[in-house]
Design a protein around this motif. Structure first.
Motif, PDB file in Angstrom:
ATOM      1  N   ARG A 194      36.869   0.991 -17.313  1.00  0.00           N
ATOM      2  CA  ARG A 194      35.615   1.701 -17.034  1.00  0.00           C
ATOM      3  C   ARG A 194      35.155   2.591 -18.184  1.00  0.00           C
ATOM      4  NH1 ARG A 194      33.291   0.996 -12.226  1.00  0.00           N
ATOM      5  NH2 ARG A 194      34.557   0.839 -10.346  1.00  0.00           N
ATOM      6  N   TRP A 195      36.055   3.423 -18.665  1.00  0.00           N
ATOM      7  CA  TRP A 195      35.686   4.376 -19.702  1.00  0.00           C
ATOM      8  C   TRP A 195      35.191   3.676 -20.979  1.00  0.00           C
ATOM      9  CZ3 TRP A 195      34.131   9.095 -20.539  1.00  0.00           C
ATOM     10  CH2 TRP A 195      34.217   9.621 -21.829  1.00  0.00           C
ATOM     11  N   PRO A 196      35.964   2.727 -21.549  1.00  0.00           N
ATOM     12  CA  PRO A 196      35.444   2.055 -22.748  1.00  0.00           C
ATOM     13  C   PRO A 196      34.119   1.321 -22.486  1.00  0.00           C
ATOM     14  CG  PRO A 196      37.750   1.482 -22.394  1.00  0.00           C
ATOM     15  CD  PRO A 196      37.324   2.273 -21.214  1.00  0.00           C
ATOM     16  N   PHE A 226      21.545  17.216 -19.554  1.00  0.00           N
ATOM     17  CA  PHE A 226      22.375  16.766 -18.439  1.00  0.00           C
ATOM     18  C   PHE A 226      21.900  15.450 -17.822  1.00  0.00           C
ATOM     19  CE2 PHE A 226      22.920  16.779 -13.781  1.00  0.00           C
ATOM     20  CZ  PHE A 226      24.299  16.715 -13.712  1.00  0.00           C
ATOM     21  N   PHE A 227      20.624  15.393 -17.508  1.00  0.00           N
ATOM     22  CA  PHE A 227      20.148  14.284 -16.691  1.00  0.00           C
ATOM     23  C   PHE A 227      20.238  12.910 -17.365  1.00  0.00           C
ATOM     24  CE2 PHE A 227      17.094  11.751 -14.301  1.00  0.00           C
ATOM     25  CZ  PHE A 227      17.593  11.954 -13.032  1.00  0.00           C
ATOM     26  N   PRO A 228      19.742  12.773 -18.596  1.00  0.00           N
ATOM     27  CA  PRO A 228      19.857  11.448 -19.238  1.00  0.00           C
ATOM     28  C   PRO A 228      21.306  10.971 -19.342  1.00  0.00           C
ATOM     29  CG  PRO A 228      18.431  12.876 -20.518  1.00  0.00           C
ATOM     30  CD  PRO A 228      19.033  13.727 -19.449  1.00  0.00           C
ATOM     31  N   THR A 229      22.209  11.892 -19.645  1.00  0.00           N
ATOM     32  CA  THR A 229      23.617  11.501 -19.750  1.00  0.00           C
ATOM     33  C   THR A 229      24.170  11.095 -18.391  1.00  0.00           C
ATOM     34  OG1 THR A 229      23.919  12.967 -21.627  1.00  0.00           O
ATOM     35  CG2 THR A 229      25.905  12.234 -20.510  1.00  0.00           C
ATOM     36  N   LEU A 230      23.811  11.838 -17.350  1.00  0.00           N
ATOM     37  CA  LEU A 230      24.300  11.488 -16.008  1.00  0.00           C
ATOM     38  C   LEU A 230      23.871  10.066 -15.638  1.00  0.00           C
ATOM     39  CD1 LEU A 230      25.632  12.399 -13.299  1.00  0.00           C
ATOM     40  CD2 LEU A 230      23.325  12.956 -12.539  1.00  0.00           C
ATOM     41  N   VAL A 231      22.586   9.789 -15.794  1.00  0.00           N
ATOM     42  CA  VAL A 231      22.048   8.483 -15.403  1.00  0.00           C
ATOM     43  C   VAL A 231      22.718   7.363 -16.206  1.00  0.00           C
ATOM     44  CG1 VAL A 231      19.984   7.044 -15.377  1.00  0.00           C
ATOM     45  CG2 VAL A 231      19.847   9.440 -14.674  1.00  0.00           C
ATOM     46  N   ASN A 232      22.773   7.558 -17.518  1.00  0.00           N
ATOM     47  CA  ASN A 232      23.363   6.533 -18.377  1.00  0.00           C
ATOM     48  C   ASN A 232      24.842   6.341 -18.108  1.00  0.00           C
ATOM     49  OD1 ASN A 232      21.973   5.145 -20.855  1.00  0.00           O
ATOM     50  ND2 ASN A 232      20.886   7.032 -20.435  1.00  0.00           N
ATOM     51  N   MET A 233      25.522   7.444 -17.860  1.00  0.00           N
ATOM     52  CA  MET A 233      26.970   7.394 -17.694  1.00  0.00           C
ATOM     53  C   MET A 233      27.334   6.692 -16.390  1.00  0.00           C
ATOM     54  SD  MET A 233      29.388   8.211 -19.594  1.00  0.00           S
ATOM     55  CE  MET A 233      31.164   8.114 -19.375  1.00  0.00           C
ATOM     56  N   VAL A 234      26.588   6.956 -15.326  1.00  0.00           N
ATOM     57  CA  VAL A 234      26.841   6.265 -14.058  1.00  0.00           C
ATOM     58  C   VAL A 234      26.645   4.762 -14.275  1.00  0.00           C
ATOM     59  CG1 VAL A 234      25.962   5.878 -11.725  1.00  0.00           C
ATOM     60  CG2 VAL A 234      26.302   8.205 -12.540  1.00  0.00           C
ATOM     61  N   GLU A 235      25.555   4.419 -14.956  1.00  0.00           N
ATOM     62  CA  GLU A 235      25.283   3.013 -15.222  1.00  0.00           C
ATOM     63  C   GLU A 235      26.386   2.406 -16.094  1.00  0.00           C
ATOM     64  OE1 GLU A 235      21.237   2.444 -16.427  1.00  0.00           O
ATOM     65  OE2 GLU A 235      21.677   0.401 -17.092  1.00  0.00           O
ATOM     66  N   GLY A 236      26.802   3.171 -17.101  1.00  0.00           N
ATOM     67  CA  GLY A 236      27.839   2.685 -18.018  1.00  0.00           C
ATOM     68  C   GLY A 236      29.163   2.443 -17.312  1.00  0.00           C
ATOM     69  N   ALA A 273      27.791  16.338 -17.159  1.00  0.00           N
ATOM     70  CA  ALA A 273      27.209  15.050 -16.755  1.00  0.00           C
ATOM     71  C   ALA A 273      28.283  13.965 -16.680  1.00  0.00           C
ATOM     72  CB  ALA A 273      26.112  14.642 -17.735  1.00  0.00           C
ATOM     73  N   ILE A 274      29.180  13.947 -17.671  1.00  0.00           N
ATOM     74  CA  ILE A 274      30.247  12.943 -17.671  1.00  0.00           C
ATOM     75  C   ILE A 274      31.156  13.144 -16.461  1.00  0.00           C
ATOM     76  CG2 ILE A 274      32.324  12.159 -18.893  1.00  0.00           C
ATOM     77  CD1 ILE A 274      30.794  12.833 -21.528  1.00  0.00           C
ATOM     78  N   ALA A 275      31.519  14.422 -16.213  1.00  0.00           N
ATOM     79  CA  ALA A 275      32.384  14.719 -15.065  1.00  0.00           C
ATOM     80  C   ALA A 275      31.701  14.298 -13.767  1.00  0.00           C
ATOM     81  CB  ALA A 275      32.721  16.209 -15.039  1.00  0.00           C
ATOM     82  N   ALA A 276      30.408  14.605 -13.643  1.00  0.00           N
ATOM     83  CA  ALA A 276      29.683  14.238 -12.418  1.00  0.00           C
ATOM     84  C   ALA A 276      29.631  12.722 -12.264  1.00  0.00           C
ATOM     85  CB  ALA A 276      28.270  14.820 -12.454  1.00  0.00           C
ATOM     86  N   ALA A 277      29.375  12.017 -13.373  1.00  0.00           N
ATOM     87  CA  ALA A 277      29.290  10.552 -13.309  1.00  0.00           C
ATOM     88  C   ALA A 277      30.626   9.962 -12.869  1.00  0.00           C
ATOM     89  CB  ALA A 277      28.877   9.991 -14.662  1.00  0.00           C
ATOM     90  N   ILE A 278      31.717  10.501 -13.404  1.00  0.00           N
ATOM     91  CA  ILE A 278      33.047  10.005 -13.019  1.00  0.00           C
ATOM     92  C   ILE A 278      33.280  10.249 -11.536  1.00  0.00           C
ATOM     93  CG2 ILE A 278      35.538  10.345 -13.331  1.00  0.00           C
ATOM     94  CD1 ILE A 278      34.921  10.984 -16.290  1.00  0.00           C
ATOM     95  N   ALA A 279      32.911  11.439 -11.068  1.00  0.00           N
ATOM     96  CA  ALA A 279      33.069  11.749  -9.644  1.00  0.00           C
ATOM     97  C   ALA A 279      32.214  10.804  -8.795  1.00  0.00           C
ATOM     98  CB  ALA A 279      32.681  13.202  -9.375  1.00  0.00           C
TER      99      ALA A 279
END
Ligand SMILES: Nc1ncnc2c1ncn2[C@@H]1O[C@H](COP(=O)(O)OP(=O)(O)OP(=O)(O)O)[C@@H](O)[C@H]1O
Ligand SMILES: [Mg+2]
Lengths: 272, 254
Positions: A191-193, A154-164, A98-104
């Protein structure tokens, strides 16, 4: 303004000391109140069973569940280990992907527009229906259980991570540009922090839902794990052991939640 | 000539129709000069600073910084920028925020930093707050950290967007004094946006007055007060004469 600096300095130490005293009370409130609430629930459970004389194979008494926890502890622990491995594996895998996808996604809008709807679509599939499919594809070992636990996190992390990652202060991003920072630097410094508080709120959800995923996966095609034990004891009407297995599951999920919270407390200091 | 802006127009696309922020604006800033920009809110002062810093590109016209395009000056780190909002990194303490420009691109490894981050914090009156996180600092204190951050690489051009707007009168006077001291010591070119007529007169050698949007320079007031400027100058008739002239120019702008 030397005078102003001095007073300001002492001001800084007072709230620090106050917050340390506050942390103790907060900890007591965080731990004591839930313990009281749980104890009250157990008591209510006991009283209700007695008043309505519920048969023990429908709902066991708290005491018999306690006995089952002690007497069957070897069996419970034995079955906990696969569940823990699957949950942890799924948690790690699901979050990493999820983190990798959000970064991409935040670096490539087209990719986001193409793949985000796919992620949403996958999300709408009921996990109970996917579980047998994964067992068919991945066999009876750890693989399908880890895959299901990963999918659920996967999904909650993806959504949150994109927003973050997108929550980065525009002014700070502008600063990165003025400093001619590379994209990697802008990511690393800003971005990351910025995304960490969002990541941790997702991981707190994932810490318990990954256990749920592992449990559901163990309902089919296996003869180990707390999920298997729950199904088995339900069919055998060994209700006390069933409840004991539920307590174990809960304890594992709580422990994961606690670990993630501690990690957050250490890593996201500035939000406190 | 450090900054040359020629016939610059800036149009932002927006959902409610394009916004014309700057219209045929021209101005020059000489090397080592301290100029102030003053004008009604929304007239494009921040936009002009961002054009000079290569954050945005003009719709038409040209901007030259130290004889080349703004991008060259930006990459060479010849520009320091104090934004209207501090834009500190919340996860870094004050000291780490100040040293950020030294870390990015490894600048600090390849160059000798003219100031130590801790010295700069002391300079802006934040000695003892090195380890404080931005959330523990007031708005004015955060802005002072941002000023120290802009100074740490010793850029020859400093762009300051209402840097002291959030400060109380006393701290503001003190910061004005410090800025004049830094300016006298380093001969940095400073472009200073302010909403305060008195501050503009006190600091600048020239004040550019902007028209309402689309912004352009409609007046240029030369401030020939003696240097170095000391607070007592504010009580002199010359100072009052200059503020009156500037107020008149602004009234025409509105
Ligand atoms: N990125 C943007 N997109 C769209 N419009 C913008 C953008 N940046 C600025 N504008 C518009 O351009 C105009 C000028 O903005 P700018 O921030 O430069 O004004 P300003 O003179 O600095 O105002 P203030 O004194 O209030 O800070 C405003 O009308 C604003 O809405
Ligand atoms: Mg502005």
């Amino acid at each position: 303004m030397p005078g102003g600096v001095d007073t300001a300095q002492s001001e800084l130490t007072i709230p620090a000391a106050a917050s340390r005293a506050g942390a103790g009370t907060v900890l007591v409130r965080r731990l004591l109140f839930p313990v009281i609430a749980i104890a009250a629930l157990v008591l209510l459970w006991d009283v209700v069973i007695r008043i309505f004389s519920v048969p023990p194979y429908v709902v066991p008494t708290p005491a018999s569940v306690g006995q089952a926890l002690v007497k069957e502890r070897a069996r419970l622990l034995d079955n906990s280990i696969p569940t823990i491995i699957e949950s942890l594996g799924g948690f790690a895998l699901g979050n990493l992907v999820a983190i990798a996808a959000a970064i991409a996604f935040v670096h490539n809008r087209t990719l986001e527009r193409v793949l985000y709807p796919v992620a949403v679509a996958v999300r709408t599939l009921p996990i109970v229906a996917i579980a047998p499919i994964f067992v068919l594809m991945l066999g009876n070992g750890y693989a399908p259980k880890i895959a299901i636990a990963a999918l659920i996190t996967f999904f909650p992390t993806l959504v949150n991570m994109v927003e973050g990652l997108e929550s980065a202060d525009p002014q700070a991003m502008e600063l990165m540009h003025v400093l001619s920072a590379s994209r990697t630097e802008a990511f690393r410094y800003v971005r990351w922090p910025s995304s960490l508080p969002y990541l941790f709120s997702a991981m707190r959800i994932a810490s318990t839902s990954s256990v749920l995923g592992a449990l559901v996966a163990e309902w089919i095609g296996t003869n180990r794990g707390l999920g298997y034990l729950i199904v088995l004891t339900t069919y055998d009407f060994r209700t006390a052991l069933l409840y004991a297995a539920m307590v174990m599951t809960s304890a594992i999920a709580l422990a994961f939640f606690f670990l993630v919270s501690i990690l957050e407390w250490v890593l996201v200091r500035w939000e406190r | 000539m450090d900054i040359v802006v020629r016939d610059v127009s800036m149009v932002f696309p927006a959902s409610a129709g394009p916004v014309r922020a700057l219209g045929n604006l021209s101005l020059d800033v000489q090397s080592g000069e301290l100029v102030a920009l003053i004008g009604p809110s929304g007239c494009g002062k921040s936009t002009l600073l961002r054009l000079i810093a290569d954050v945005v590109q003009p719709t038409s016209g040209t901007v030259e910084v130290r004889g080349g395009p703004p991008a060259r000056a930006r990459v060479a780190r010849e520009l320091g920028f104090v934004f209207q909002h501090p834009g500190l990194l919340l996860w870094r303490d004050a000291l780490a925020n100040v040293s950020l420009p030294l870390e990015v691109g490894g600048w600090g490894r390849r160059h000798q930093a003219p100031h130590q981050p801790a010295e700069l914090l002391e300079l802006v009156g934040l000695k003892g707050f090195e380890r404080a996180f931005p959330r523990q600092l007031s708005g004015g204190m955060q802005q002072r950290v941002a000023i120290a951050r802009a100074l740490v690489t010793g850029p020859p051009i400093l762009l300051m967007d209402e840097p002291f707007g959030a400060l109380d009168e006393i701290t503001r006077d003190h910061m004005n004094q410090e800025l004049l001291r830094i300016w006298a010591a380093t001969r940095t070119t400073i472009v200073f946006v302010t909403h305060s007529i008195a501050e503009a007169v006190y600091l600048a050698s020239r004040v550019f007055v902007f028209s309402p949007r689309p912004g352009r320079v409609i007046g240029e007031v030369a401030i020939d007060l003696p240097s170095p400027r000391v607070p007592a100058v504010k009580d002199t008739p010359e100072f009052v004469r200059h503020t009156a002239a500037l107020r008149r120019a602004l009234a025409q702008a509105a």
